[in-house]
Scaffold this motif. Structure first.
Motif, mmCIF file in Angstrom:
data_model
loop_
_atom_site.group_PDB
_atom_site.id
_atom_site.type_symbol
_atom_site.label_atom_id
_atom_site.label_comp_id
_atom_site.label_asym_id
_atom_site.label_seq_id
_atom_site.Cartn_x
_atom_site.Cartn_y
_atom_site.Cartn_z
ATOM 1 N N THR A 276 0.834 -1.196 0.000
ATOM 2 C CA THR A 276 0.000 0.000 0.000
ATOM 3 C C THR A 276 0.872 1.250 0.000
ATOM 4 N N ARG A 278 0.138 4.321 0.439
ATOM 5 C CA ARG A 278 -0.146 5.355 1.449
ATOM 6 C C ARG A 278 0.409 5.004 2.827
ATOM 7 N N CYS A 279 0.962 3.829 2.977
ATOM 8 C CA CYS A 279 1.610 3.480 4.243
ATOM 9 C C CYS A 279 2.827 4.375 4.445
ATOM 10 N N THR A 332 -3.138 2.541 8.723
ATOM 11 C CA THR A 332 -2.615 3.848 8.342
ATOM 12 C C THR A 332 -2.136 4.609 9.572
#
Length: 495
Positions: A276, A278-279, A332
């Motif tokens: 991912t 956006r991590c 997140t």
């Protein structure tokens, strides 16, 4: 009359209960007698006089106090008030009856759940049922366990490095138990779930329900399962969500299984971060970053973001920074927190302190017999946990075990026998960090023909409203007693 609101609860906390870690478990309890065989709680229960709760910002909830015996083995003896709350069915014309919610923890407030967090339940359940819950004995407004803050703060580290440390912990536990008993009163010796089962049946009777509709979550599943075992023919419908297995026989089995399920959630986080963008740690070796933070915390060089200038212990790093995020699958947020800690300036090396544990978890020690003979066995248990969870040392399950050393257990582990109960719906995520999926499988097997397991193919602690598949299956069962086919699985939904 209305029950105390938040301001009153804060005054209680100031007297010494001070719940320090939201899901933390500690404290010890004395031996409680089992309820008299064949006794009917409805014959000894009080009545409910509903009035608006003292929570003006959340109108609509009603509160009451139910008088119950301190010890159900002496139902005519001393009594105390069990705090109860309800919200009436949104559609009175479609009302089925009352559904009682069994809160988790141990230590969670069912009253707060009804007053402040009614969104925890699906719209259909809120439409068709009065939602009712309570603060279990020893919790919140129900004769809460109260201990000296000074004694709580003196808790030895669960990192026992010698037989002398082990002996000192046993001695401290005895002193804490005496302090809490003196401040709490006689209910302290009767906090086990077998006693709370009788409270629950008294509540059923006071609500005017011939049979119980129940939804228990986490520690509340132990209450539900033991109610079904004690009163199998008084169950209308029962949902057990995030299931505890009270048949786990030994301290080693308990600690190994708890560590393995926590590590499973950590692996899911690492996998998510690798795939991912956006991590906040995407493209980095997440495990290496995490291990470096653990090492800094062990040396007392990692600053506590909640208390600038003070060191964050490795235990609090694991249990408050990481483990809590697993409950809601907040990958997140966890990645962002880890990245922030990694970028922080090291503190001068110091000896970090671990937050004191919550005294209300005296319940846990009365329900779980986890004997450890000596330091040598304790060290072996720590090694077992570290092997099962190499990324998550110092888990709360180990701290719970240390806090129960030397404590008597009124309601020890046993396999369920709920013959005669109707179908009971178990709901569990595949990657639950606290009550692992194998526990749910085990309890379903113990329930035999009565146990039906509904599987959520995602993570998190709690699953009944995780997407329309889960919600519809649970709603259909609670409202129409329609049991999903055995083996039903629901896909994970984005968190």
């Amino acid at each position: 009359m209305p029950l105390p609101g938040r301001s009153a609860l804060r005054r209680v906390a100031a007297r010494g209960t001070a719940l320090a870690v939201g899901a933390a478990m500690a404290g010890l309890t004395g031996l409680a007698a089992a309820p008299t065989a064949g006794a009917s709680p409805s014959a000894f229960a009080g009545t409910l006089r509903w009035a608006p709760c003292d929570e003006p910002e959340e109108p609509g909830a009603e509160c009451a106090a139910l008088s119950v015996p301190v010890d159900w083995a002496r139902p005519s003896g001393p009594r105390f008030d069990l705090a109860v709350a309800r919200r009436q069915a949104a559609d009175p014309g479609a009302r089925i009856g009352s559904m009682v919610f069994g809160p988790g923890g141990p230590g969670d407030s069912g009253v707060d759940r009804v007053v402040d967090q009614i969104g925890r339940f699906s719209p259909e359940v809120r439409r068709r049922f009065d939602i009712v819950s309570f603060d279990p004995r020893g919790v919140g407004r129900s004769s809460p366990v109260t201990c000296s803050p000074e004694v709580l703060a003196e808790r030895p580290s669960p990192e026992l490095r010698s037989q002398a440390d082990f002996d000192a912990t046993v001695a401290y536990n005895k002193r804490l138990r005496a302090d809490c008993r003196a401040r709490t009163g006689p209910v302290f010796d009767h906090l086990d779930t077998a006693q709370t089962v009788q409270d629950l049946d008294a509540l059923r009777a006071a609500l005017g329900e011939r049979k119980l509709t129940f939804h228990g979550s986490s520690y509340g599943t132990l209450l539900g399962a033991q109610y079904a075992e004690t009163f199998p023919r008084r169950v209308r419908a029962m949902v057990l969500e995030s299931v505890m297995d009270h048949s786990v026989p030994t301290a080693r089995d308990f600690l190994r299984s708890g560590a393995a399920t926590a590590q499973d959630s950590f692996r899911e986080f690492v996998k998510w971060c690798g795939g991912t963008a956006r991590c906040a740690l995407h493209g980095r070796d997440v495990r290496a970053v995490w291990q470096s933070l653990l090492a800094r915390a062990e040396r007392g060089e990692l600053e506590n973001p909640a208390k600038p200038g003070t060191a964050l212990s490795a235990s609090d790093l694991v249990n408050t920074i990481a483990f809590r995020k697993f409950y809601r699958v907040d990958h997140t947020g966890l990645a962002t927190a880890i990245a922030g800690l990694d970028a922080s300036r090291p503190l001068p090396a110091s000896r970090p302190s671990t937050a004191p544990l919550a005294p209300v978890a005296a319940v846990f020690c009365s329900d779980w017999r986890l004997p450890v003979r000596d330091h040598r066995e304790y060290a072996s248990l720590v090694a077992t946990m570290n092997k099962a969870a190499p990324d998550l040392p110092h888990l709360l399950t180990l701290q719970m075990t240390a806090s129960c050393l030397g404590a008597p257990t009124a309601n020890p582990q046993h396999r369920l026998d709920a013959r005669g109960a109707p179908p009971i719906l178990l709901s569990n995520a595949l990657h639950d960090p606290a009550t692992g999926y194998p526990w749910a499988v085990s309890v379903a097997r113990q329930l035999g023909r009565s146990g039906v397991l509904l599987t959520y193919e995602g993570g998190g602690h709690g699953s009944v409203t995780r997407g329309p598949c889960m919600e519809n299956a649970v709603d259909s069962y609670l409202t129409g007693l329609k049991v999903p086919p055995r083996g039903t699985r629901c896909p994970a939904v984005p968190s």
